[in-house]
Scaffold this motif. Sequence first.
Motif, PDB file in Angstrom:
ATOM      1  N   GLU A 162       1.554   3.812   8.301  1.00 49.73           N
ATOM      2  CA  GLU A 162       2.769   2.997   8.119  1.00 49.73           C
ATOM      3  C   GLU A 162       2.414   1.537   7.863  1.00 49.73           C
ATOM      4  N   GLU A 163       1.426   1.041   8.609  1.00 53.13           N
ATOM      5  CA  GLU A 163       1.001  -0.359   8.387  1.00 53.13           C
ATOM      6  C   GLU A 163       0.496  -0.537   6.966  1.00 53.13           C
ATOM      7  N   ASP A 164      -0.256   0.456   6.484  1.00 55.05           N
ATOM      8  CA  ASP A 164      -0.727   0.407   5.086  1.00 55.05           C
ATOM      9  C   ASP A 164       0.463   0.314   4.128  1.00 55.05           C
ATOM     10  N   HIS A 165       1.493   1.130   4.373  1.00 50.15           N
ATOM     11  CA  HIS A 165       2.658   1.144   3.468  1.00 50.15           C
ATOM     12  C   HIS A 165       3.291  -0.246   3.375  1.00 50.15           C
ATOM     13  N   VAL A 166       3.384  -0.918   4.522  1.00 52.63           N
ATOM     14  CA  VAL A 166       3.993  -2.260   4.534  1.00 52.63           C
ATOM     15  C   VAL A 166       3.160  -3.207   3.660  1.00 52.63           C
ATOM     16  N   GLU A 167       1.828  -3.128   3.833  1.00 54.18           N
ATOM     17  CA  GLU A 167       0.945  -3.990   3.021  1.00 54.18           C
ATOM     18  C   GLU A 167       1.085  -3.675   1.534  1.00 54.18           C
ATOM     19  N   PHE A 168       1.142  -2.373   1.204  1.00 56.47           N
ATOM     20  CA  PHE A 168       1.255  -1.991  -0.211  1.00 56.47           C
ATOM     21  C   PHE A 168       2.555  -2.521  -0.811  1.00 56.47           C
ATOM     22  N   MET A 169       3.644  -2.408  -0.031  1.00 61.39           N
ATOM     23  CA  MET A 169       4.949  -2.841  -0.548  1.00 61.39           C
ATOM     24  C   MET A 169       4.916  -4.337  -0.873  1.00 61.39           C
ATOM     25  N   ALA A 170       4.296  -5.113   0.029  1.00 60.76           N
ATOM     26  CA  ALA A 170       4.221  -6.558  -0.212  1.00 60.76           C
ATOM     27  C   ALA A 170       3.463  -6.838  -1.510  1.00 60.76           C
ATOM     28  N   LYS A 171       2.357  -6.130  -1.733  1.00 63.45           N
ATOM     29  CA  LYS A 171       1.556  -6.340  -2.955  1.00 63.45           C
ATOM     30  C   LYS A 171       2.328  -5.880  -4.191  1.00 63.45           C
ATOM     31  N   LYS A 172       3.028  -4.751  -4.062  1.00 66.83           N
ATOM     32  CA  LYS A 172       3.780  -4.238  -5.219  1.00 66.83           C
ATOM     33  C   LYS A 172       4.867  -5.228  -5.631  1.00 66.83           C
ATOM     34  N   LYS A 173       5.465  -5.878  -4.626  1.00 70.64           N
ATOM     35  CA  LYS A 173       6.509  -6.874  -4.931  1.00 70.64           C
ATOM     36  C   LYS A 173       5.907  -8.052  -5.685  1.00 70.64           C
ATOM     37  N   VAL A 174       4.730  -8.519  -5.226  1.00 75.89           N
ATOM     38  CA  VAL A 174       4.074  -9.641  -5.918  1.00 75.89           C
ATOM     39  C   VAL A 174       3.758  -9.236  -7.355  1.00 75.89           C
ATOM     40  N   LEU A 175       3.279  -8.006  -7.517  1.00 80.50           N
ATOM     41  CA  LEU A 175       2.937  -7.511  -8.861  1.00 80.50           C
ATOM     42  C   LEU A 175       4.171  -7.514  -9.756  1.00 80.50           C
ATOM     43  N   SER A 176       5.268  -7.007  -9.212  1.00 83.81           N
ATOM     44  CA  SER A 176       6.502  -6.912  -9.996  1.00 83.81           C
ATOM     45  C   SER A 176       7.044  -8.305 -10.325  1.00 83.81           C
ATOM     46  N   GLU A 177       7.053  -9.190  -9.324  1.00 86.24           N
ATOM     47  CA  GLU A 177       7.557 -10.547  -9.558  1.00 86.24           C
ATOM     48  C   GLU A 177       6.718 -11.267 -10.610  1.00 86.24           C
ATOM     49  N   SER A 178       5.394 -11.083 -10.510  1.00 90.38           N
ATOM     50  CA  SER A 178       4.512 -11.752 -11.477  1.00 90.38           C
ATOM     51  C   SER A 178       4.723 -11.191 -12.878  1.00 90.38           C
TER      52      SER A 178
END
Length: 371
Positions: free
Chosen positions: A250-266
Amino acid sequence: MKELDLKAVPVNERSPDRIINAWKELAEGDTLKLINDHDPKPLHYLFQVEFKDTFVWEYKKQGPDEWIVEIKKIKPPPILSPEQKKKRDELKQILKKLHEAGPEELSGVKKEAQKYFKEVEPKELAMAEQELIQEGTTRTEMKRLCDVHLEVMKGQLGSHAKKLKLPASHPLTICKDEHKIIKRNLRRLKALLAKLKAAGSFDQAKRQLDVLKELSHFFLETEKHHQREEKAIFPRLKAHGVIEPPLIFEEDHVEFMAKKKVLSESALAENKGSYQEFLSKIGPVIEFLTTNLTDHIYKEDNILYPMAYETLDKSEWKEVRKKFDAIGYCCFAPADLKKAKVSRKSGIPPNIKQWAGKRQKAKIKGKKLKV
Ligand SMILES: [Fe+2]
Ligand SMILES: [Fe+2]
């Protein structure tokens, strides 16, 4: 779920007995939700001593003004025979040795561990990790330790995963098939980064930027996959006493989501700054995702899923599948939804663009995937 809001209780009346009495009244499987104005860490230690192996402690909010903890009552784990206990202790020793080995002894320890891991079932490994956490190894340390033993185990645990031959409609098959799609797109993302670096300017990278938009959209969409793991499979594992491994995932999922958001925003930002600034923002994010999400998937395919299959009762998988259907799917049509045009045989839509288009038309709303 029983709720106890300690913020509403005068400080001099907040005795641990109040909480423990509320806890004792809970039935197995029930949860006590505790709301407090400071971190109830001392209470956690008390629970570790008094109610070892019969509770799951999960922070839902950690300050600054309010702490919310859910404490779930679970059935105690089965008592190990002396032989099983000896094996588990040996495994814990090997894991500790791997963790603590200096550079000069590491290759010897790795060889020793490799021999050992051939015999180890995924569930045994997960339970040994869990005991190490319960004995004081932090989850962060355990994640680092996982990376070390993951490297040693690659190729060793494959046989367990291959043994897992389940029908196409089984929740674990659905997840494993989704993993194949996610891994394929992680490889595309990695190749894309190299092309973006080579392009050197926004003008030269027009095509690659379009692909980046598609891929970032894809990765945001796969969040449903993680949600199904978290909401349909993990709570059942925890109820069987397998607590720590799901929390790590679950902790991994939270980290992945944060990175995916940065990727999408960029990818979507109109003003990306200079090309170098853009690259220095998305480069580390893509490197993080392509490395860590690939490892995460490996651990799920080879450790978590075989362990889950072994742990949950047969009847529970039907309930898991119902929950899967209720949460909905992201990029893959389960085999028994006959109207799906994306065949089970090919499984993978030809490319993300086509998949995204079909998906948009289909207007998937939770329950059924019609493409
Ligand atoms: Fe996951
Ligand atoms: Fe997964």
